[in-house]
Design an enzyme around this catalytic site. Structure first.
Site, PDB file in Angstrom:
ATOM      1  N   GLU A  21     -29.835 103.502 -28.995  1.00  0.00           N
ATOM      2  CA  GLU A  21     -29.891 104.464 -28.481  1.00  0.00           C
ATOM      3  C   GLU A  21     -29.824 105.294 -29.920  1.00  0.00           C
ATOM      4  O   GLU A  21     -29.721 106.272 -30.195  1.00  0.00           O
ATOM      5  CB  GLU A  21     -28.984 105.184 -27.618  1.00  0.00           C
ATOM      6  CG  GLU A  21     -28.973 103.884 -26.385  1.00  0.00           C
ATOM      7  CD  GLU A  21     -27.927 104.079 -25.437  1.00  0.00           C
ATOM      8  OE1 GLU A  21     -27.467 105.162 -25.283  1.00  0.00           O
ATOM      9  OE2 GLU A  21     -28.160 103.764 -24.604  1.00  0.00           O
ATOM     10  N   GLU A  53     -30.688  98.153 -22.116  1.00  0.00           N
ATOM     11  CA  GLU A  53     -29.327  98.185 -20.832  1.00  0.00           C
ATOM     12  C   GLU A  53     -30.646  99.435 -19.689  1.00  0.00           C
ATOM     13  O   GLU A  53     -31.035 100.135 -19.793  1.00  0.00           O
ATOM     14  CB  GLU A  53     -28.521  99.199 -21.833  1.00  0.00           C
ATOM     15  CG  GLU A  53     -27.651  98.440 -22.562  1.00  0.00           C
ATOM     16  CD  GLU A  53     -26.757  99.936 -22.916  1.00  0.00           C
ATOM     17  OE1 GLU A  53     -27.000 100.973 -22.791  1.00  0.00           O
ATOM     18  OE2 GLU A  53     -26.818  99.866 -24.097  1.00  0.00           O
TER      19      GLU A  53
END
Ligand SMILES: *[C@@H]1O[C@H](CO)[C@@H](O)[C@H](O)[C@H]1NC(C)=O
Length: 469
Positions: free
Chosen positions: A320, A410
């Site tokens: 991320e 995720e």
């Protein structure tokens, strides 16, 4: 001449809005003006120039504020959705909700005029459908949406080999197994071994992939007393015939605030440290650079334990990054990419780790470290509704030019297999995050988990046995 043209365009606009509003998408693109839709907590405005139709819709300030487009379709059919918007107050996100079910999040890059953004795909049912544009971050202007029938996806063209020429047999076998699955099935996955066991209790099926976090091996946490069994968990899942993915919430090596609001154990968050990755990388002789390498070397020790146990690892560091909420992404793309290259060199060349399959985890082109160090692309997607996340999937197809497989590394909500197939969203695997997601019915009901885990399209631990052969 000018006059005639104006009248002609006006007549055309009248005709197309008269046709478009109550009608169904046909073979070409059809545009629906926001001001003609059902507005809930939102209003029509005309202050910002450049809109089409009679105006645009604004006033997304409450969580439930939305626009509802009513669209009828003759058949069940997949469409590309685009949204014409203006994000005049900076980058924004919106939620697109189809038929009060699947939610997808769409990013609106900042800009001072109206522009169109691809917003993924929607599968319309035969009959009446609704598409809602719902607040999320709010504070954007919506002019219209356009639906265009989707073209069938061409066959994938995935690289046959890993980047590391010395990749070991285990990594090669895993990569070749993944290639054989990609486009045909999805590999089920779960963050943390104990949650995988919980899924088995609920559904009778165990996730094929388990993801673990090397967070508590970060030296700045170990100094404060953390211990971890992530490596043991990964080896246990491997020994059960499963696939292992590893991420690393890298606690900053130094500069943790350790205050009431930002405890030392939050030290991977930008907000919890003044560790400056740009300044550190600019000074390779500095003490902080040395600490950075010390941390990588500490993680290499753990990865070597996995290598020694014969475990190939879907390795997803610096996750991320593009979000900026972790310190490795806090100074923009250049330091993040440089750090990725340092990690790659240190682990692959210096430490000779040959069991790693390198998984990149940002979507934006500016952040991409390059084809030579990335084996698999991925995204983390937190959107409720168990949808196919096709927006992010298609963005990653574009990023990797369909040469790299793509994983939902995720997710908050596990994707429903029927939607994955209808949307041609060929994610290689999904892995649901742990607490507050896998065991939270507002993200994943047990009924939905049963449907997913017992689907033929979803590979579970029992169904991937023998992948090494
Ligand atoms: C190293 O990082 C810490 C934490 O951000 C900072 O306080 C310190 O000044 C840095 N050291 C050097 C030599 O730049």
């Amino acid at each position: 001449m000018v006059k005639l043209l104006d009248i002609g365009l006006f007549a055309l606009a009248l005709a197309s809005s008269a046709v478009a509003k109550p009608c169904k998408p046909r073979d070409g693109p059809v545009t629906y003006e926001a001001e003609d839709a059902i507005l809930t907590g939102t209003t029509v405005d005309t202050a910002q120039a450049g809109y089409t139709g009679r105006g645009y819709v604004t006033g997304f300030d409450e969580g439930s504020d939305k626009i509802t487009f009513q669209i009828s379709s003759a058949t069940t059919k997949l469409y590309d959705l685009s949204i014409r918007y203006a994000a005049i107050y900076g980058d924004k996100r919106t939620n697109v909700v189809l038929n009060n079910g699947a939610v997808s999040e769409v990013f609106f890059p900042a800009g001072d005029s109206f522009t169109s953004v691809a917003a993924g795909q929607v599968l319309l049912n035969a009959g009446q459908n609704t598409i809602d544009i719902v607040n999320n971050w709010g504070w954007y202007l919506i002019d219209s949406i356009t639906l265009t029938p989707s073209a069938p996806r061409p066959p994938h063209d995935i690289n046959p080999n890993l980047n590391n020429p010395n990749a070991d047999t285990n990594a090669k076998k895993l990569y070749s197994y993944l290639r054989s699955v990609y486009g045909n099935k999805i590999i089920s996955g779960q963050q943390e071994l104990h949650h995988a066991e919980w899924i088995r209790q609920q559904t009778g099926k165990t996730p094929a992939l388990v993801a673990v976090d090397l967070m508590d091996y970060s030296p700045s946490r170990v100094e404060r007393g953390t211990t971890s069994h992530a490596v043991e968990d990964a080896i246990a899942h491997h020994n059960a015939g499963g696939i292992v993915s590893v991420l690393w919430h890298w606690n900053a090596p130094v500069g943790l605030y350790d205050t009431e609001e930002n405890k030392w154990w939050s030290g991977f968050y930008t907000r919890a440290t003044d560790f400056d990755i740009a300044a550190t990388l600019a000074n390779p002789q500095g003490a902080n650079y040395t600490l950075l390498i010390r941390d990588i070397d500490a993680i290499a020790v753990q990865l070597k334990r996995l290598e020694a146990a014969g475990v190939p690892v879907l390795w997803r560091p610096l996750h991320e990054a593009e979000g900026g909420w972790f310190w490795w992404g806090a100074k923009g793309p250049e330091p993040a990419k440089q750090l990725w290259d340092i990690l790659y060199e240190r682990l692959t060349v210096h430490h000779g780790l040959d069991n790693l399959i390198w998984v990149w985890n940002s979507i934006l082109e500016d952040w991409y470290p390059g084809d030579d160090t990335v084996d698999i692309l991925s995204a983390d997607v937190y959107a409720q509704g168990n949808g196919p996340m096709s927006t992010q999937y298609n963005e990653l197809i574009a990023l990797g030019r369909d040469k790299k497989m793509i994983a939902a590394a995720e997710v908050g909500a596990a994707p429903l297999p029927g939607l994955l197939q209808a949307y041609q969203a060929n994610w290689l695997w999904f892995a649901v995050w742990g607490d507050d997601f896998i065991n939270n019915p507002s993200w994943n009901t047990v009924a939905v988990l049963n449907e997913i885990y017992n689907s033929d399209y979803v590979l579970t631990l029992d169904e991937i046995q023998g992948w090494r052969n």
